[in-house]
Design an enzyme around this catalytic site. Structure first.
Site, PDB file in Angstrom:
ATOM      1  N   ASP A  31      -6.502  -8.728  -0.603  1.00  0.00           N
ATOM      2  CA  ASP A  31      -5.855  -7.494  -0.097  1.00  0.00           C
ATOM      3  C   ASP A  31      -6.707  -6.002   0.110  1.00  0.00           C
ATOM      4  O   ASP A  31      -8.404  -5.821  -0.466  1.00  0.00           O
ATOM      5  CB  ASP A  31      -5.913  -7.564  -2.391  1.00  0.00           C
ATOM      6  N   GLU A  44      -7.580  -7.878  -6.672  1.00  0.00           N
ATOM      7  CA  GLU A  44      -9.547  -7.596  -7.013  1.00  0.00           C
ATOM      8  C   GLU A  44      -9.489  -5.974  -6.821  1.00  0.00           C
ATOM      9  O   GLU A  44      -9.673  -5.588  -8.228  1.00  0.00           O
ATOM     10  CB  GLU A  44     -10.424  -8.713  -5.513  1.00  0.00           C
TER      11      GLU A  44
HETATM   12 ZN    ZN Z   1     -14.561  -5.995  -2.554  1.00  0.00          ZN
END
Ligand code: ZN
Length: 386
Positions: free
Chosen positions: A77, A141
């Site tokens: 992501d 994340e």
């Molecule tokens: Zn990162």
């Protein structure tokens, strides 16, 4: 099994072309999975969801059997592009210009995933080895990080998987590839202190109790704290006031309440409990024998950790120094990463590209650096299974 080598730059471009802004995966996990399956990895998709959060997909891919088990931790992501008009090229076009690859996620951290995939592929082709190579890739994340690495680690551990060592591919180098390897991170504690007074007319202070007066006194005590001097591996614990708000739109009203938000980045000399107790005590002490009321909320998003210098960290340093010709430094600086989750399961260190343009407009990395990162990862894998 594919006979030709994987080009880490081309694979990065394929990953960049998927606009995988958290939590959307936009096909990026499938692109990676296709490549990994082609070289023989067993791939499992692990979507997770939880009330109040977006569902997120994750990928666990492994090759080989048993111990030792080396895992690469990463995220597909990316953060939003921000003002897309400010980008020189479309952030998902993955344009190469003057030796640099541009695009959202080039530095943080799709290039590292591609580099590790190419490295693993080269290593696997050299013949049999004893142990397991895996990639644990989350698409959560940059967001809340609730349905990502932590849950995948729990699930694969329940399935009997045991990771021995993990290298997280976050961009760890400030300016030049090979400068810095991260072997620990500070903890992060966010605190909201709210003080309630008595609202009223500023012209009649005898009938009011200004919460800002009390809050500023509490805050001045907190910012004056010298908690520690740091350690050989960590900088001193640092306290920052990040927000003060009295929610007051009038200039003739003493507000009802005032709130401050504080963030503490702390080293291994401090504990979450110790810091919470200290902030509570300072606030209580300041408000003792007054009519003020207070509430404090804490949110600890990461515990500090340190991976002691070991055979594993030594091998990483040798590989980095061999490819770059530098004398790389072990460091614990910077923000938090998913290494905070791996540390509860295995030894963990972080090494990746130059991160200076991460999250910025025109994020980019040098094409040469992606190629060298693949070489470094390949050396690490070789040394690890040797
Ligand atoms: Zn990162």
């Amino acid at each position: 099994m594919s006979a030709s080598n994987i080009d880490p730059v081309k694979l990065t471009q394929s990953l960049i072309s998927c606009p995988s802004v958290t939590p959307t995966d936009a096909g990026v996990l499938q692109t990676l999975q296709d490549q990994l399956e082609e070289i023989g990895f067993r791939c499992t998709r692990m979507p997770f969801e939880e009330t109040g959060t977006e569902a997120v997909d994750n990928l666990f891919a492994s090759y080989g059997e048993g111990a030792p088990h080396l895992c690469f931790g990463g995220h597909t992501d990316v953060v939003p592009v921000g003002n897309s008009a400010s980008w020189t090229n479309d952030p998902f076009d993955a344009v190469i210009k003057d030796g640099n690859l541009y695009g959202r996620g080039t530095a943080d951290m799709k290039s590292a995933i591609a580099a590790f995939t190419a490295a693993a592929s080269n290593f696997i082709k050299t013949g049999d080895f004893k142990g397991t190579i895996s990639l644990l890739i989350t698409n959560d994340e940059e967001g809340p990080a609730i349905n990502g690495t932590q849950k995948v680690l729990e699930a694969i551990t329940k399935n009997g998987e045991k990771i021995d060592s993990c290298i997280v591919g976050e961009p760890t180098c400030p300016a030049q590839l090979g400068e810095m390897i991260k072997i620990g991170r500070r903890g992060s504690l966010t605190t909201n202190i709210s003080i309630i007074g008595i609202q009223g007319h500023v012209a009649y202070p005898q009938w009011t109790l200004n919460p800002i007066d009390a809050l500023t006194k509490v805050l001045s005590k907190i910012v004056d704290l010298k908690l520690d001097e740091g350690t050989e591996d960590f900088p001193p614990t640092n306290i920052e006031i990040v927000k003060i708000d009295a929610d007051n739109t009038a200039d003739n009203v003493v507000p009802h309440s005032a709130t401050a938000q504080i963030n503490i980045r702390y080293n291994i000399l401090q504990t979450e409990d110790g810091l919470m107790k200290l902030l509570q005590e300072i606030t209580d002490q300041e408000l003792l024998n007054t009519e003020y009321k207070s509430t404090i909320e804490f949110r600890n998003s990461a515990q500090p950790f340190l991976t002691k210098e070991s055979d594993f960290t030594k091998k990483i340093k040798e590989a980095v120094d061999l490819v770059t010709g530098l004398n790389s430094e072990f460091s614990t600086t910077g923000g938090t990463s998913d290494a905070r989750f791996f540390k509860d399961y295995c030894e963990v260190a972080e090494f990746g590209l130059v991160g200076s343009t991460a999250h910025q407009v025109d994020e980019h990395v040098a094409v040469k650096d992606i190629e060298n990162l693949a070489k470094i990862y390949e050396e690490i894998i070789k040394k690890y299974f040797n």
